[in-house]
Every structure is written in structure tokens, then in C-alpha cells.
Design an enzyme around this catalytic site. Structure first.
Site, PDB file in Angstrom:
ATOM      1  N   ARG A 182     -81.494 -97.800  42.544  1.00  0.00           N
ATOM      2  CA  ARG A 182     -82.620 -98.748  42.376  1.00  0.00           C
ATOM      3  C   ARG A 182     -82.601 -99.891  43.374  1.00  0.00           C
ATOM      4  NH1 ARG A 182     -83.261 -94.964  40.543  1.00  0.00           N
ATOM      5  NH2 ARG A 182     -83.589 -94.310  38.393  1.00  0.00           N
ATOM      6  N   SER A 224     -88.164-100.512  33.258  1.00  0.00           N
ATOM      7  CA  SER A 224     -86.852-101.020  32.835  1.00  0.00           C
ATOM      8  C   SER A 224     -86.656-102.450  33.314  1.00  0.00           C
ATOM      9  CB  SER A 224     -85.732-100.163  33.425  1.00  0.00           C
ATOM     10  OG  SER A 224     -85.826 -98.862  32.912  1.00  0.00           O
ATOM     11  N   GLU A 238     -83.573-105.159  37.040  1.00  0.00           N
ATOM     12  CA  GLU A 238     -84.165-104.135  37.917  1.00  0.00           C
ATOM     13  C   GLU A 238     -85.526-104.638  38.405  1.00  0.00           C
ATOM     14  OE1 GLU A 238     -83.813-100.040  36.702  1.00  0.00           O
ATOM     15  OE2 GLU A 238     -85.816 -99.567  37.463  1.00  0.00           O
TER      16      GLU A 238
HETATM   17  C1  FAD Z   1     -94.051 -97.529  31.959  1.00  0.00           C
HETATM   18  C2  FAD Z   1     -93.167 -97.630  33.179  1.00  0.00           C
HETATM   19  C3  FAD Z   1     -92.183 -96.692  33.394  1.00  0.00           C
HETATM   20  C4  FAD Z   1     -91.358 -96.763  34.524  1.00  0.00           C
HETATM   21  N1  FAD Z   1     -90.395 -95.819  34.703  1.00  0.00           N
HETATM   22  C5  FAD Z   1     -89.633 -95.859  35.818  1.00  0.00           C
HETATM   23  C6  FAD Z   1     -88.642 -94.847  36.041  1.00  0.00           C
HETATM   24  O1  FAD Z   1     -88.464 -93.900  35.287  1.00  0.00           O
HETATM   25  N2  FAD Z   1     -87.897 -94.939  37.187  1.00  0.00           N
HETATM   26  C7  FAD Z   1     -88.058 -95.948  38.081  1.00  0.00           C
HETATM   27  O2  FAD Z   1     -87.356 -95.962  39.103  1.00  0.00           O
HETATM   28  N3  FAD Z   1     -88.984 -96.916  37.874  1.00  0.00           N
HETATM   29  C8  FAD Z   1     -89.767 -96.895  36.777  1.00  0.00           C
HETATM   30  N4  FAD Z   1     -90.702 -97.878  36.568  1.00  0.00           N
HETATM   31  C9  FAD Z   1     -90.783 -99.012  37.515  1.00  0.00           C
HETATM   32  C10 FAD Z   1     -91.749 -98.819  38.682  1.00  0.00           C
HETATM   33  O3  FAD Z   1     -92.783 -97.910  38.341  1.00  0.00           O
HETATM   34  C11 FAD Z   1     -91.028 -98.331  39.949  1.00  0.00           C
HETATM   35  O4  FAD Z   1     -90.014 -99.222  40.349  1.00  0.00           O
HETATM   36  C12 FAD Z   1     -92.011 -98.158  41.109  1.00  0.00           C
HETATM   37  O5  FAD Z   1     -91.366 -97.502  42.162  1.00  0.00           O
HETATM   38  C13 FAD Z   1     -92.589 -99.476  41.612  1.00  0.00           C
HETATM   39  O6  FAD Z   1     -93.632 -99.139  42.504  1.00  0.00           O
HETATM   40  P1  FAD Z   1     -94.867-100.096  42.739  1.00  0.00           P
HETATM   41  O7  FAD Z   1     -95.682 -99.477  43.803  1.00  0.00           O
HETATM   42  O8  FAD Z   1     -95.572-100.396  41.463  1.00  0.00           O
HETATM   43  O9  FAD Z   1     -94.145-101.386  43.307  1.00  0.00           O
HETATM   44  P2  FAD Z   1     -94.326-102.953  42.872  1.00  0.00           P
HETATM   45  O10 FAD Z   1     -93.947-103.066  41.453  1.00  0.00           O
HETATM   46  O11 FAD Z   1     -95.726-103.340  43.240  1.00  0.00           O
HETATM   47  O12 FAD Z   1     -93.296-103.612  43.815  1.00  0.00           O
HETATM   48  C14 FAD Z   1     -91.901-103.413  43.610  1.00  0.00           C
HETATM   49  C15 FAD Z   1     -91.161-103.949  44.841  1.00  0.00           C
HETATM   50  O13 FAD Z   1     -91.477-103.135  45.950  1.00  0.00           O
HETATM   51  C16 FAD Z   1     -92.059-103.903  46.997  1.00  0.00           C
HETATM   52  N5  FAD Z   1     -93.102-103.057  47.609  1.00  0.00           N
HETATM   53  C17 FAD Z   1     -94.086-102.378  46.970  1.00  0.00           C
HETATM   54  N6  FAD Z   1     -94.797-101.656  47.855  1.00  0.00           N
HETATM   55  C18 FAD Z   1     -94.262-101.892  49.072  1.00  0.00           C
HETATM   56  C19 FAD Z   1     -94.554-101.419  50.396  1.00  0.00           C
HETATM   57  N7  FAD Z   1     -95.550-100.569  50.634  1.00  0.00           N
HETATM   58  N8  FAD Z   1     -93.804-101.883  51.407  1.00  0.00           N
HETATM   59  C20 FAD Z   1     -92.784-102.757  51.199  1.00  0.00           C
HETATM   60  N9  FAD Z   1     -92.470-103.225  49.964  1.00  0.00           N
HETATM   61  C21 FAD Z   1     -93.185-102.782  48.911  1.00  0.00           C
HETATM   62  C22 FAD Z   1     -92.607-105.145  46.331  1.00  0.00           C
HETATM   63  O14 FAD Z   1     -92.666-106.247  47.212  1.00  0.00           O
HETATM   64  C23 FAD Z   1     -91.585-105.360  45.215  1.00  0.00           C
HETATM   65  O15 FAD Z   1     -90.473-106.069  45.695  1.00  0.00           O
HETATM   66  C24 FAD Z   1     -91.535 -97.811  35.460  1.00  0.00           C
HETATM   67  C25 FAD Z   1     -92.558 -98.752  35.247  1.00  0.00           C
HETATM   68  C26 FAD Z   1     -93.365 -98.671  34.128  1.00  0.00           C
HETATM   69  C27 FAD Z   1     -94.462 -99.693  33.929  1.00  0.00           C
END
Ligand code: FAD
Length: 293
Positions: free
Chosen positions: A160, A209, A280
Site C-alpha cells: 500500500r 481501509s 492507509e
Molecule cells: C469501499 C471501498 C473499498 C476499498 N477497497 C480497497 C481494497 O480492497 N484494496 C485497496 O488497495 N484499496 C481499497 N480502497 C481504497 C481505494 O479505492 C484505493 O486506494 C484506490 O487505489 C485509490 O484510488 P483513487 O483513484 O480513488 O485515488 P485517491 O483516493 O483519489 O487518491 C489516493 C492517493 O493517490 C494520489 N493519486 C491519485 N491519482 C493520482 C495520479 N493519477 N497521479 C498521481 N497521484 C495520484 C492522490 O494524490 C492520493 O495521495 C477501497 C475504498 C473504498 C471506498
């Protein structure tokens, strides 16, 4: 490309909380990303990129930065041979759909991860024994001096986390997948979604998480459950009654309410188990998790 000002970020997060970005843009090409980075550098404004805000707590007071949200071609995905080629802003659900339609397996684990491919790189997102590092071939990372294709090793992907820093934008991603019958992909996704629904809150506003799992026989969720925290509330935020490693927006929660719950959870885990839980969830803006005494 238009730069907007004071754009509320709460609607771009799955928790539905947080203040406004001082500046905001939606680049849809790599050139526009570079242009936005130059714009910010000239004004000495930091840059952060958001995906679907599914692992994000945004400061209630707002964010003194240029916040980028990738759109257009940088939020699309297609299959080329055995490669899934996606913009950094492409939702995982779209990628999985494209892969399945092309009969490519290996991305099914992402059905439970509601983010983008770029957010997945930042987090080395994973579930059910797989993660980005196992399927990602390379990612195009753009900063204010260059655009470089980096491998998982160069991105520093581990549990992570990655070595990426704000100001580095994951603009494109490529995943190496393998041929698999569509009905097998569908069956796997159905199985994983059922597992998810049984264990975690799936119809609530959460950010996934809260804590990474510690090196301990108990997961973070089990530990917090043993601390009696299921259902515990602060303001409008609540530790999920279903899974204690989730925080739900129960009633117009502010990010500060979630931070208060995170602080209390860490305090109790330290007191009861001697373990300092590491968040996380990612923080954006002037928002801090208080240190554990
Ligand atoms: C119901 C639920 C279940 C989930 N289950 C899991 C799971 O099983 N496993 C897991 O790993 N995660 C899980 N997550 C967490 C989340 O979905 C992941 O961490 C996901 O990868 C975040 O992606 P995002 O595009 O929404 O990033 P954001 O939440 O928008 O950003 C997260 C981080 O990434 C950076 N970021 C985002 N996009 C970019 C980019 N293009 N370039 C540079 N930096 C960037 C942001 O600045 C921030 O620091 C879950 C979330 C929810 C709500």
C-alpha cells in the site's frame, strides 16, 4: 486548459467531505498535464492529483494547491494485444470491463477497489492476494521537468505504498494481462464481490481501509473491534458497525470527525495491544493525524 478557483473537493471523495482546492484543473492529455505543472511552478503553488477520492481525506479548510483530476483520454482505457492501456484517471471498473470484453484476466481483484489506475499506482492498491505491482507493466509519470515511463520497481511499489510524491502525476498506465474466458472472469468477479459484501460496508460513504494491517496476529479491523470501537462516533463520522477498519459518513461528517476517530482508534490500539497503527488513508491539505502518546 481552464484553471478554476475554489472548487469544493468533497464531491470528488467517496467520504463526501473536505474543503475547496485553491486551484483546480482537468487535464485530458499529457501535454495539458505538463502545462498545468508549469502554471503551478511559475506561481510556486504545489500540485496534487486526485483520482476518485476513494482513499482520501481532504482538509475541511481546503487545499492550498493546484489539484488535478485527469479527464478525457486520460480517463479512458482500451486493450492492445495482452496489454490493458489506460489513462491514469481511468476508473478500475472501466478497465475491468474492457479487459473482460477482450477476454483478458488478471485484473479481477480490482473489482473491489473503487479508484483509478493512477490512484492504484500511488497506493499499490490490492486485494485478494494481488496488487498493482503484480500486473502493472509500466506507468507514465509526469513532473514539471519530464515525462518518464517507470516500472513497478522504479515506482517503489510495496504494501500500500509507492515512492511517488505530490507533483508527480501518473498520466498513463499499462497492465500485462493474460487470456482468460469471459465467463471465468465474470464468475471470479461475482465471487469476489460477494466476499466483499459479506465482510465490509458496501452501501455507505467510506474511504476504504482506514489503517494498514499491522504485523500482528490480528488485522487492524479485528484489533479495533476488540477495542470496542464498532459503531463508535465522533460528530457525523462513525466507525463502521460492520467492519471496524472502516469509517462511515453517518451524518454530514467533516474530515475532522474522521481524524478524531482515527486518533481515538490509534490511542486504543496502542493502549490495548502496544501497536501503533499506520493510516492507509491519504491526507490532502493541512490535515494531520495526532501522534500517539
Ligand atoms: C469501499 C471501498 C473499498 C476499498 N477497497 C480497497 C481494497 O480492497 N484494496 C485497496 O488497495 N484499496 C481499497 N480502497 C481504497 C481505494 O479505492 C484505493 O486506494 C484506490 O487505489 C485509490 O484510488 P483513487 O483513484 O480513488 O485515488 P485517491 O483516493 O483519489 O487518491 C489516493 C492517493 O493517490 C494520489 N493519486 C491519485 N491519482 C493520482 C495520479 N493519477 N497521479 C498521481 N497521484 C495520484 C492522490 O494524490 C492520493 O495521495 C477501497 C475504498 C473504498 C471506498
Amino acid at each position: 486548459m481552464k484553471i478554476e478557483h475554489d472548487v469544493g473537493l468533497g464531491r470528488f471523495t467517496t467520504l463526501g467531505a473536505g474543503g475547496a482546492a485553491r486551484a483546480f484543473a482537468r487535464p485530458s492529455t499529457v501535454e495539458e498535464v505538463a502545462e498545468a505543472l508549469v502554471w503551478a511552478r511559475e506561481r510556486e503553488i504545489p500540485v496534487a492529483t486526485i483520482g476518485l477520492g476513494s482513499n482520501l481525506l481532504v482538509a475541511d479548510e481546503g487545499v492550498e494547491a493546484l489539484v488535478l483530476k485527469l479527464g478525457g483520454a486520460l480517463a479512458a482505457a482500451e486493450v492492445r494485444g495482452d496489454l490493458l492501456v489506460a489513462g491514469g484517471g481511468a476508473p478500475n471498473a472501466v478497465c475491468l470491463h474492457r479487459a473482460r470484453a477482450a477476454g483478458l484476466g488478471g485484473f479481477e481483484f480490482a473489482c473491489a477497489i473503487p479508484g483509478t489506475t493512477g490512484g492504484g499506482v500511488w497506493m499499490n492498491a490490492g486485494a485478494y492476494g494481488s496488487d498493482w505491482s503484480q500486473v502493472l507493466e509500466r506507468a507514465l509519470v509526469v513532473d514539471d521537468s519530464a515525462a518518464r515511463w517507470l516500472t513497478p520497481a522504479e515506482l517503489g511499489l510495496s504494501y500500500r505504498r509507492s515512492a511517488l510524491r505530490h507533483g508527480q502525476v501518473v498520466a498513463r498506465t499499462e497492465f500485462r494481462l493474460a487470456p482468460k474466458p469471459q465467463d471465468e472472469i465474470k464468475a471470479k468477479v461475482t465471487e469476489l464481490q460477494a466476499l466483499r459484501k459479506a465482510a465490509q460496508p458496501t452501501n455507505k460513504r467510506t474511504f476504504g481501509s482506514v489503517f494498514k494491517n499491522p504485523e500482528h496476529e490480528l488485522t487492524a479491523g479485528r484489533m479495533l473491534e476488540a477495542c470496542g470501537l464498532r459503531g463508535f462516533m465522533s460528530g457525523g463520522a462513525q466507525i463502521s458497525p460492520k467492519h471496524a477498519n472502516f469509517i462511515e459518513n453517518a451524518d454530514e461528517a467533516r474530515s475532522a470527525d474522521a481524524v478524531a476517530l482515527i486518533a481515538e482508534a490509534r490511542r486504543r490500539a496502542r493502549e490495548q495491544f502496544g501497536v501503533v497503527l499506520e493510516p492507509e488513508v491519504q491526507l490532502l491539505g493541512a490535515i494531520e493525524i495526532p501522534p500517539v502518546e
